[in-house]
Write an enzyme that holds these catalytic residues in place. Structure first.
Site, PDB file in Angstrom:
ATOM      1  N   SER A  46      29.648  41.091 -18.679  1.00 29.64           N
ATOM      2  CA  SER A  46      28.474  41.922 -18.043  1.00 29.64           C
ATOM      3  C   SER A  46      28.636  43.212 -17.650  1.00 29.64           C
ATOM      4  CB  SER A  46      28.101  41.008 -16.784  1.00 29.64           C
ATOM      5  OG  SER A  46      26.931  41.560 -16.043  1.00 29.64           O
ATOM      6  N   ILE A  83      30.621  51.464  -9.807  1.00 26.16           N
ATOM      7  CA  ILE A  83      29.144  51.827 -10.370  1.00 26.16           C
ATOM      8  C   ILE A  83      28.050  51.272  -9.129  1.00 26.16           C
ATOM      9  CG2 ILE A  83      27.665  51.269 -12.139  1.00 26.16           C
ATOM     10  CD1 ILE A  83      30.333  52.587 -13.193  1.00 26.16           C
ATOM     11  N   ASN A 105      26.565  36.033 -10.597  1.00 24.37           N
ATOM     12  CA  ASN A 105      27.677  37.082 -10.226  1.00 24.37           C
ATOM     13  C   ASN A 105      27.765  36.814  -8.588  1.00 24.37           C
ATOM     14  OD1 ASN A 105      29.348  39.238  -9.183  1.00 24.37           O
ATOM     15  ND2 ASN A 105      28.081  40.683 -10.190  1.00 24.37           N
ATOM     16  N   CYS A 135      29.426  39.167  -4.310  1.00 26.35           N
ATOM     17  CA  CYS A 135      29.051  40.084  -3.219  1.00 26.35           C
ATOM     18  C   CYS A 135      28.547  39.302  -1.926  1.00 26.35           C
ATOM     19  CB  CYS A 135      27.434  40.520  -3.835  1.00 26.35           C
ATOM     20  SG  CYS A 135      26.258  39.456  -3.750  1.00 26.35           S
ATOM     21  N   THR A 152      36.044  42.109 -11.554  1.00 26.87           N
ATOM     22  CA  THR A 152      37.071  43.165 -11.405  1.00 26.87           C
ATOM     23  C   THR A 152      37.893  43.017 -10.236  1.00 26.87           C
ATOM     24  OG1 THR A 152      35.457  44.397 -10.405  1.00 26.87           O
ATOM     25  CG2 THR A 152      36.076  44.919 -12.875  1.00 26.87           C
ATOM     26  N   GLY A 206      40.367  46.231 -17.451  1.00 23.15           N
ATOM     27  CA  GLY A 206      41.144  46.901 -18.497  1.00 23.15           C
ATOM     28  C   GLY A 206      42.620  46.416 -18.634  1.00 23.15           C
TER      29      GLY A 206
HETATM   30  C1  LIG Z   1      32.016  49.942 -15.483  1.00 24.42           C
HETATM   31  C2  LIG Z   1      32.032  48.197 -15.442  1.00 24.42           C
HETATM   32  C3  LIG Z   1      31.015  47.687 -14.937  1.00 24.42           C
HETATM   33  C4  LIG Z   1      30.705  46.250 -14.635  1.00 24.42           C
HETATM   34  N1  LIG Z   1      29.586  45.671 -14.239  1.00 24.42           N
HETATM   35  C5  LIG Z   1      29.693  44.313 -13.979  1.00 24.42           C
HETATM   36  C6  LIG Z   1      28.391  43.682 -13.684  1.00 24.42           C
HETATM   37  O1  LIG Z   1      27.238  44.406 -13.423  1.00 24.42           O
HETATM   38  N2  LIG Z   1      28.334  42.517 -13.264  1.00 24.42           N
HETATM   39  C7  LIG Z   1      29.258  41.533 -13.415  1.00 24.42           C
HETATM   40  O2  LIG Z   1      29.157  40.398 -13.312  1.00 24.42           O
HETATM   41  N3  LIG Z   1      30.553  42.031 -13.908  1.00 24.42           N
HETATM   42  C8  LIG Z   1      30.705  43.492 -14.115  1.00 24.42           C
HETATM   43  N4  LIG Z   1      31.813  44.162 -14.593  1.00 24.42           N
HETATM   44  C9  LIG Z   1      33.081  43.301 -14.897  1.00 24.42           C
HETATM   45  C10 LIG Z   1      33.121  42.831 -16.195  1.00 24.42           C
HETATM   46  O3  LIG Z   1      32.165  42.143 -16.950  1.00 24.42           O
HETATM   47  C11 LIG Z   1      34.595  42.111 -16.381  1.00 24.42           C
HETATM   48  O4  LIG Z   1      34.614  40.875 -15.724  1.00 24.42           O
HETATM   49  C12 LIG Z   1      35.916  42.855 -16.012  1.00 24.42           C
HETATM   50  O5  LIG Z   1      35.610  44.347 -16.447  1.00 24.42           O
HETATM   51  C13 LIG Z   1      37.164  42.398 -16.689  1.00 24.42           C
HETATM   52  O6  LIG Z   1      37.287  42.420 -18.220  1.00 24.42           O
HETATM   53  P1  LIG Z   1      37.752  43.774 -18.780  1.00 24.42           P
HETATM   54  O7  LIG Z   1      39.138  44.196 -18.242  1.00 24.42           O
HETATM   55  O8  LIG Z   1      37.773  43.493 -20.318  1.00 24.42           O
HETATM   56  O9  LIG Z   1      37.155  45.085 -18.515  1.00 24.42           O
HETATM   57  C14 LIG Z   1      31.956  45.405 -14.859  1.00 24.42           C
HETATM   58  C15 LIG Z   1      32.991  46.119 -15.421  1.00 24.42           C
HETATM   59  C16 LIG Z   1      33.054  47.440 -15.350  1.00 24.42           C
HETATM   60  C17 LIG Z   1      34.436  48.225 -15.922  1.00 24.42           C
END
Ligand SMILES: Cc1cc2nc3c(=O)[nH]c(=O)nc-3n(C[C@H](O)[C@H](O)[C@H](O)COP(=O)(O)O)c2cc1C
Ligand SMILES: Cc1cc2nc3c(=O)[nH]c(=O)nc-3n(C[C@H](O)[C@H](O)[C@H](O)COP(=O)(O)OP(=O)(O)OC[C@H]3O[C@@H](n4cnc5c(N)ncnc54)[C@H](O)[C@@H]3O)c2cc1C
Ligand code: FES
Lengths: 284, 309
Positions: B27, B81, B137, B140, B202, B226
C-alpha cells in the site's frame, strides 16, 4: 512498441507517454563542457520527449541493488536534447548519484525510465504572438536546449539568457545557440545575475512568455519579476524524487491549490500557480 | 520485454481470491491512477501485480506532511509522506471507479484515528463489489487512548472485534514492526477474527540535514523501507507465521524473486513489493517471473519449520 516509437501525447501535447518499464540503454559518448558532462545514449525504443520532460536514470552496474551503498534510487534528469533513437542528458556532479553517472563510459549500461512529467507549453496559442524568453541558471539550462531546438524548428525562435557561477560553469552555454550570459564573478558576459538580463529584456519589450529552469532562488526572482509585469512564466522546478511516476508522493511542492506531485503535474508549472518557487529540500 | 508468461504458472489462492501469481504491491508504493497518466493504456497490458492494494484511505482528506518527504539510505529510504489522500468521499467518487477498471482484484487499505472512524470506513466498503478485500492500517495512534493501535495486542483485538461484524469481505490487518511483540499482536488479531495479516510496515527512522544538522524530514521522523529492512521483515514474518494460522502478506525490501521466495519459505502466502517499484515500475512482474523461474528449478518447498535453540 509501435505506439511508443511514435510517441502518444497527452496534457495538451506537453506529455509524451513513457513505456511502463525502465529500459536498458547504452552510453554512446560522454563529453565534458567545463563543470558539466553530457551523456549521449542510444534509446532505440524510446518515444520522442517533449521539451521539459525528464527521465529517471540509474547506472546498470554499481547502483544500489541491495548491497548497501548510495545511490539506491534512480535520479531525475531533464532531457537535454533528443534525436531519433538518441537522448542526451546534462550532469553536474553534486553527490553519489550524479558522480556515478558522470563516470560512465561509452558502452556502459544505463537504466532509463521516461519521458516523464509535463513539459513546457509551446503551442502557438500559448505564445499568442509574444516572443519566447528562455532563462536558465547552472545545470538548469538542460531543458532549455531541447526547448530552443523546438522553437527554432517551429520558426518561433527564442531569446536565451543564461546565468552561471563562473567561467568553468559558463562553458555549458555552448550547448545552446545565440545566448546572452551572466556570471556571478564576471568572467563571462554580464557580471551579475541572469535576472538582471531578464529585467532588461522585459523592460525593452514585455510582450514575452518566459520559460525558466535553474536554482530555486533564481526561479523565485524570475517569478517575482514576471508577476510584477504580468508576463506569463513557466518554471521547471526541482524536488527530491524517488520514483518519477507518481507512486511515492515524495516529490510534492506547495502550490496555491495545495501540494502537487512535481513528477506528475510538473516539473514545469505555470508561475501563477505558485506563491513561491523556493521549494523545500530542492537545490544544494 | 521481460518474459512474463511464466508468472502465470504460479496461481495462488488468498482468502478465497484467485490470483495469477503471489506478487502484489505494498500500500502506498504504487499509484495505478498516476501510473496510467504517465504510461497510458500500456500499463494495463503489463500490469505488474496480481492484485492492487490502494494507498491508505482515511475518513477525511489529508494533505500529508510538508516536504521534504524523502531521505535516501544505503539500500533504502526514509519517507515521511504523511498519508495524503482524498478522504473516503473523494476516494469513492474519484478513485474507486478508476481502480475497479484495473485488470486485477482490488484491496482497499483504510486507517482511522478512532475505532468509530475505522468502522465507518469498513462499513462504506463492505457493500462495494469492486472491492475484493480490506486491509486495516493500524500504524497510527488512537486519538482516544494515545496508543498506536497496532502496537498493543489489546488495542488491536478491540479494533478487529469492532469492525469484524461489519463486513464479510476478507479483513487483512497490516501489522506495524514498531511494536514490542508483533507476534502477540498477530495472535490477538487472529483471535479477534482477522482473515489475514500483512507485514512489515515501515520502521520508524530519522535523518538530519547534512549541512544545518536540523531535521531533514518535514514530518521529523519517517518510515524506513527497502533492501535495508529485508532481514527484519524475514525475521518478523517467520515469528508471526509461528504464532498464527492465518495467511500472511509479507513485504519489506523485496527486490528479486529470491527475496520473495525467502518470505514464502518463512510462511507467507503473498509477497508485496514496495520501494523496489520506485526503481522499476515493472519490478512486480519481474519478481513474479524470477519466482516462477526458481519454481521451475525446484518445486515449492512449503513453509520451512525453523529450529529454535
Ligand atoms: C513512500 C511510501 C509510502 C507508503 N505508504 C503506505 C500507506 O499509505 N499505507 C500503508 O499501509 N503502508 C504504506 N507504506 C508501507 C509499504 O506498504 C510497505 O509496508 C513497506 O514499504 C515495506 O516494503 P518495502 O521495503 O518493499 O518498501 C509506504 C511505504 C513507502 C516507502
Ligand atoms: C525534474 C528534474 C530534472 C532534473 N534535471 C537535472 C539535469 O538535467 N541535470 C542535473 O545535473 N541535475 C538535474 N536534476 C537534479 C538531480 O536529480 C540531482 O542533482 C540528483 O538527484 C542528485 O543526486 P546525487 O546522488 O548526485 O546527490 P545527493 O546526495 O542526492 O544530493 C543532492 C541534494 O539532495 C539532498 N540530499 C543529500 N543527501 C540526501 C539523502 N541521503 N537523501 C535525500 N536527499 C539528500 C541535499 O539537498 C543535496 O544537496 C533534476 C531534478 C529534477 C527533479
Ligand atoms: S517522485 Fe514519487 S511521486 Fe513524484
Amino acid at each position: 512498441m509501435g505506439a511508443a516509437a511514435e510517441g502518444l501525447t497527452t496534457d495538451d501535447g506537453r506529455r509524451t507517454l513513457a513505456p511502463p518499464g525502465r529500459r536498458r540503454v547504452t552510453v554512446l559518448a560522454r563529453q565534458q563542457f567545463g563543470a558539466y558532462a553530457v551523456l549521449r545514449v542510444a534509446d532505440p525504443g524510446g518515444p520522442p520527449p517533449r521539451p521539459g520532460q525528464f527521465a529517471m536514470l540509474a547506472a546498470v552496474e554499481r547502483w544500489g541493488g541491495g548491497d548497501g551503498e548510495r545511490p539506491f534510487l534512480p535520479r531525475a534528469f531533464s532531457v537535454l536534447r533528443a534525436r531519433p533513437g538518441e537522448l542526451e542528458f546534462l550532469l553536474e556532479d553534486v553527490g553519489p548519484g550524479t558522480n556515478r553517472l558522470a563516470e560512465l563510459e561509452p558502452g556502459d549500461g544505463l537504466w532509463v525510465l521516461g519521458p516523464l512529467g509535463i513539459g513546457f507549453g509551446v503551442a502557438a496559442s500559448e505564445l499568442a504572438g509574444r516572443r519566447a524568453l528562455l532563462v536558465g541558471g547552472g545545470v538548469g539550462i538542460a531543458p532549455l536546449a531541447i526547448l530552443q531546438d523546438e522553437l527554432t524548428a517551429s520558426g518561433a525562435g527564442a531569446t536565451v539568457l543564461l546565468g552561471f557561477r563562473d567561467g568553468l560553469h559558463s562553458a555549458g552555454a555552448a550547448l545552446l545557440r545565440e545566448t546572452r550570459i551572466a556570471t556571478d564573478d564576471g568572467s563571462h558576459g554580464h557580471e551579475g545575475l541572469v535576472t538582471d538580463l531578464l529585467a532588461e529584456e522585459l523592460d525593452r519589450d514585455p510582450a514575452a512568455v518566459v520559460y525558466a529552469c535553474g536554482p530555486p532562488p533564481m526561479l523565485e526572482a524570475v517569478r517575482v519579476l514576471c508577476a510584477e509585469r504580468e508576463v506569463p512564466a513557466q518554471l521547471a522546478l526541482e524536488s527530491g524524487m524517488a520514483c518519477g511516476f507518481g507512486a511515492c508522493f515524495g516529490c510534492v511542492v506547495p502550490t496555491r491549490d495545495g501540494y502537487v506531485r512535481l513528477c506528475l503535474d510538473g516539473p514545469v508549472l505555470d508561475a501563477d500557480r505558485l506563491d513561491s518557487a523556493l521549494t523545500p529540500g530542492a537545490g544544494h | 520485454m521481460t518474459p512474463l508468461a511464466s508468472a502465470a504458472d504460479l496461481p495462488t489462492s488468498f482468502c478465497g481470491i484467485e490470483l495469477a501469481h503471489p506478487i502484489v504491491n505494498g500500500s502506498g508504493t504504487f499509484d495505478a491512477i498516476a501510473a496510467r497518466r504517465a504510461f497510458g493504456p500500456a500499463l494495463e497490458e503489463t500490469f505488474p501485480f496480481a492484485a492492487f492494494v490502494s494507498k491508505t484511505v482515511t475518513l477525511m482528506p489529508r494533505q500529508g506532511n510538508p516536504p521534504p518527504r524523502l531521505w535516501e539510505l544505503p539500500g533504502g529510504l526514509i519517507n515521511s509522506i504523511g498519508l495524503p489522500n482524498k478522504g473516503l468521499a473523494g476516494y469513492l467518487t474519484h478513485d474507486l471507479p478508476e481502480l475497479a477498471a484495473l485488470p486485477v482484484p482490488l484491496i482497499v487499505n483504510v486507517m482511522g484515528f478512532t475505532r468509530d472512524e475505522v468502522a465507518e470506513l469498513v462499513r462504506a466498503f463492505a457493500e462495494r463489489e469492486e472491492v475484493a478485500a480490506l486491509e486495516l492500517n493500524v500504524s497510527c495512534p488512537n486519538v482516544e487512548t494515545g496508543l498506536i493501535m497496532g502496537a498493543d495486542p489489546t488495542e488491536t483485538a478491540r479494533l478487529v472485534e469492532r469492525v469484524r461484524p461489519l463486513t464479510t469481505k476478507p479483513l487483512i490487518v497490516k501489522l506495524t514492526p514498531n511494536a514490542t511483540d508483533p507476534g502477540a499482536v498477530a495472535a490477538a488479531a487472529e483471535a479477534a477474527g482477522a482473515d489475514a495479516l500483512s507485514l512489515i510496515n515501515t520502521i520508524r527512522g530519522m535523518a538530519l540535514h547534512p549541512r544545518t544538522g536540523d531535521q531533514w524530514l518535514g514530518g521529523v521522523t519517517g518510515g524506513v523501507s527497502g533492501a535495508t529492512v529485508r532481514a527484519v521483515a524475514l525475521a518478523q514474518v517467520a515469528d508471526v507465521a509461528g504464532r498464527v494460522r492465518l495467511p500472511l502478506v509479507a513485504m519489506g525490501g523485496v527486490q528479486r524473486g529470491r527475496d520473495a521466495d525467502d518470505l514464502l519459505r518463512a510462511g507467507a502466502t503473498l509477497v508485496a513489493v514496495g520501494t523496489e517499484s520506485f526503481r522499476d515500475p515493472l519490478a512486480g512482474a519481474r519478481i513474479a517471473a524470477e519466482l516462477a523461474g526458481l519454481r521451475q528449478e525446484a518445486p515449492a518447498p512449503g513453509a520451512v519449520a525453523f529450529h529454535r535453540p
